[in-house]
Design an enzyme around this catalytic site. Sequence first.
Site, PDB file in Angstrom:
ATOM      1  N   SER A 187       0.831  -1.213   0.000  1.00 28.33           N
ATOM      2  CA  SER A 187       0.000   0.000   0.000  1.00 28.33           C
ATOM      3  C   SER A 187       0.860   1.255   0.000  1.00 28.33           C
ATOM      4  CB  SER A 187      -0.865  -0.027   1.265  1.00 28.33           C
ATOM      5  OG  SER A 187      -1.375   1.256   1.537  1.00 28.33           O
ATOM      6  N   TYR A 202      -1.996  -0.506  10.102  1.00 24.94           N
ATOM      7  CA  TYR A 202      -2.229  -1.045   8.753  1.00 24.94           C
ATOM      8  C   TYR A 202      -0.947  -0.933   7.925  1.00 24.94           C
ATOM      9  CZ  TYR A 202      -3.815  -1.108   3.886  1.00 24.94           C
ATOM     10  OH  TYR A 202      -3.949  -1.381   2.543  1.00 24.94           O
TER      11      TYR A 202
HETATM   12  N1  LIG Z   1      -8.373  -0.392  -2.677  1.00 20.78           N
HETATM   13  C1  LIG Z   1      -7.322   0.372  -2.405  1.00 20.78           C
HETATM   14  O1  LIG Z   1      -7.312   1.584  -2.682  1.00 20.78           O
HETATM   15  C2  LIG Z   1      -6.088  -0.216  -1.765  1.00 20.78           C
HETATM   16  C3  LIG Z   1      -5.024   0.655  -1.485  1.00 20.78           C
HETATM   17  C4  LIG Z   1      -3.880   0.127  -0.902  1.00 20.78           C
HETATM   18  C5  LIG Z   1      -3.776  -1.225  -0.637  1.00 20.78           C
HETATM   19  N2  LIG Z   1      -4.845  -2.040  -0.904  1.00 20.78           N
HETATM   20  C6  LIG Z   1      -4.688  -3.479  -0.590  1.00 20.78           C
HETATM   21  O2  LIG Z   1      -5.119  -4.213  -1.727  1.00 20.78           O
HETATM   22  C7  LIG Z   1      -5.739  -5.440  -1.313  1.00 20.78           C
HETATM   23  C8  LIG Z   1      -7.132  -5.538  -1.898  1.00 20.78           C
HETATM   24  O3  LIG Z   1      -7.887  -4.410  -1.454  1.00 20.78           O
HETATM   25  P1  LIG Z   1      -9.418  -4.200  -1.773  1.00 20.78           P
HETATM   26  O4  LIG Z   1      -9.640  -2.751  -1.904  1.00 20.78           O
HETATM   27  O5  LIG Z   1      -9.830  -5.128  -2.846  1.00 20.78           O
HETATM   28  O6  LIG Z   1     -10.033  -4.664  -0.381  1.00 20.78           O
HETATM   29  P2  LIG Z   1     -11.307  -5.581  -0.063  1.00 20.78           P
HETATM   30  O7  LIG Z   1     -11.530  -5.466   1.417  1.00 20.78           O
HETATM   31  O8  LIG Z   1     -12.429  -5.223  -0.966  1.00 20.78           O
HETATM   32  O9  LIG Z   1     -10.808  -7.036  -0.429  1.00 20.78           O
HETATM   33  C9  LIG Z   1     -10.086  -7.858   0.461  1.00 20.78           C
HETATM   34  C10 LIG Z   1     -10.778  -9.202   0.514  1.00 20.78           C
HETATM   35  O10 LIG Z   1     -10.002 -10.057   1.347  1.00 20.78           O
HETATM   36  C11 LIG Z   1     -10.871 -10.832   2.131  1.00 20.78           C
HETATM   37  N3  LIG Z   1     -10.135 -11.214   3.350  1.00 20.78           N
HETATM   38  C12 LIG Z   1      -9.750 -10.410   4.369  1.00 20.78           C
HETATM   39  N4  LIG Z   1      -9.125 -11.116   5.309  1.00 20.78           N
HETATM   40  C13 LIG Z   1      -9.096 -12.406   4.871  1.00 20.78           C
HETATM   41  C14 LIG Z   1      -8.594 -13.619   5.419  1.00 20.78           C
HETATM   42  N5  LIG Z   1      -8.005 -13.675   6.619  1.00 20.78           N
HETATM   43  N6  LIG Z   1      -8.739 -14.757   4.696  1.00 20.78           N
HETATM   44  C15 LIG Z   1      -9.359 -14.751   3.484  1.00 20.78           C
HETATM   45  N7  LIG Z   1      -9.866 -13.633   2.935  1.00 20.78           N
HETATM   46  C16 LIG Z   1      -9.726 -12.470   3.623  1.00 20.78           C
HETATM   47  C17 LIG Z   1     -12.060  -9.946   2.416  1.00 20.78           C
HETATM   48  O11 LIG Z   1     -13.239 -10.699   2.675  1.00 20.78           O
HETATM   49  C18 LIG Z   1     -12.176  -9.123   1.132  1.00 20.78           C
HETATM   50  O12 LIG Z   1     -13.147  -9.652   0.253  1.00 20.78           O
HETATM   51  C19 LIG Z   1      -5.695  -5.419   0.213  1.00 20.78           C
HETATM   52  O13 LIG Z   1      -4.546  -6.118   0.611  1.00 20.78           O
HETATM   53  C20 LIG Z   1      -5.554  -3.949   0.542  1.00 20.78           C
HETATM   54  O14 LIG Z   1      -4.917  -3.760   1.790  1.00 20.78           O
HETATM   55  C21 LIG Z   1      -5.989  -1.564  -1.471  1.00 20.78           C
END
Ligand SMILES: NC(=O)c1ccc[n+]([C@@H]2O[C@H](COP(=O)([O-])OP(=O)(O)OC[C@H]3O[C@@H](n4cnc5c(N)ncnc54)[C@H](O)[C@@H]3O)[C@@H](O)[C@H]2O)c1
Length: 341
Positions: free
Chosen positions: A133, A158
């Site tokens: 991130s 985080y």
């Molecule tokens: N969307 C953004 O702007 C953004 C920015 C920086 C980093 N990220 C990172 O990108 C990744 C995806 O983000 P996103 O926006 O799709 O988030 P999201 O929350 O929509 O997707 C994450 C998914 O992981 C699943 N999950 C969480 N913990 C779990 C576990 N222990 N076992 C199995 N499944 C689990 C959740 O149910 C969820 O569906 C994450 O790692 C997030 O930290 C996203």
Amino acid sequence: MRNFIVVTGAAGFIGFHLCRRLISSGINVIGIDNINNYYDISLKERRLEILNKIPLEKNTWKFFKIDLANKDSLLKIFEKYVPKTVVNLAAQAGVRYSLENPSAYIYSNIFGFSNILEVCKISDVENLLYASSSSVYGGNTKVPFSENDSVNHPISLYAATKISNELMAHTYSHLYGIACTGLRFFTVYGPWGRPDMAPMIFTKAILSRKSIRIFNNGNMSRSFTYINDIIEIIWKLINKPATPDSEFNRDLPNPSTSWNSHRIFNLGNENSINLLDFIHLLEEELGIESLKEYEDIQAGDVINTSSDCSSLRKWIGPIDYTSVNKGIKEFIKWYKDYYKN
Ligand SMILES: NC(=O)c1ccc[n+]([C@@H]2O[C@H](COP(=O)([O-])OP(=O)(O)OC[C@H]3O[C@@H](n4cnc5c(N)ncnc54)[C@H](O)[C@@H]3O)[C@@H](O)[C@H]2O)c1
């Protein structure tokens, strides 16, 4: 033997878009997600419904509701499908929630990720891509953020878990020769987005004539990055596994003999935008002026995020960014349709 790609977090925002792209391209995909209730589960279920309806060519799509904490179940899947590539997107996301529920971050992002690394090791996975991130840049004031900048000052748990993931991946790439690519996402937005993120929160409030809370008196900017651009970049990175990078390993005693196949890239629109300008574009698209409440900055928030993608461009070639105007149009079109506004 068929080639499989495992995508964790498949029911999440980015995971869903990635699976859709991969399945539609005829690739064999295994999706994993625990479908937790951090936000509305029905959104995750609807995403999965869409994935389940994509016509398959000769390829396979299978989804498993599994928690990353459950190493034995992960191992069974990896033993059966023998994936060569894994994209780990499952995590507890969100900066602010990490002040409220820190253990959720240790559980999924540290313990869960350590299980992913272990099963990758045991099952001889060759190529691991994992979500990091832009929040790793923490209190850094030098912008745009570059992968060469220090990430020693996280300002949320985080961010600390994401930096830890990078270190853990580095170790596994060194010890077991797994090619690892860390994806430092900058604020990703678009259709099927996350309800806890600013574009969704603002849109919901504007449509219901409720006021929106604007932190640091609006003095913030973000590298808002459209989801399709992110998926295009991940696709290119899947097809170009990390190789040793002497630049990245420059602090080793002899960088020219660096052996770690580990690369970390910023994935963020290089044109960042002021938060108030972003809100203005939402207002224009919705045809409604927002009611604003200005507040102080929140603990854990970074004031400006801005992405330097020169190393990524060097690695995968030119990157096309969707303009924020176009991205917001697509996002609002989806939002109105999905929430029937
Ligand atoms: N969307 C953004 O702007 C953004 C920015 C920086 C980093 N990220 C990172 O990108 C990744 C995806 O983000 P996103 O926006 O799709 O988030 P999201 O929350 O929509 O997707 C994450 C998914 O992981 C699943 N999950 C969480 N913990 C779990 C576990 N222990 N076992 C199995 N499944 C689990 C959740 O149910 C969820 O569906 C994450 O790692 C997030 O930290 C996203």
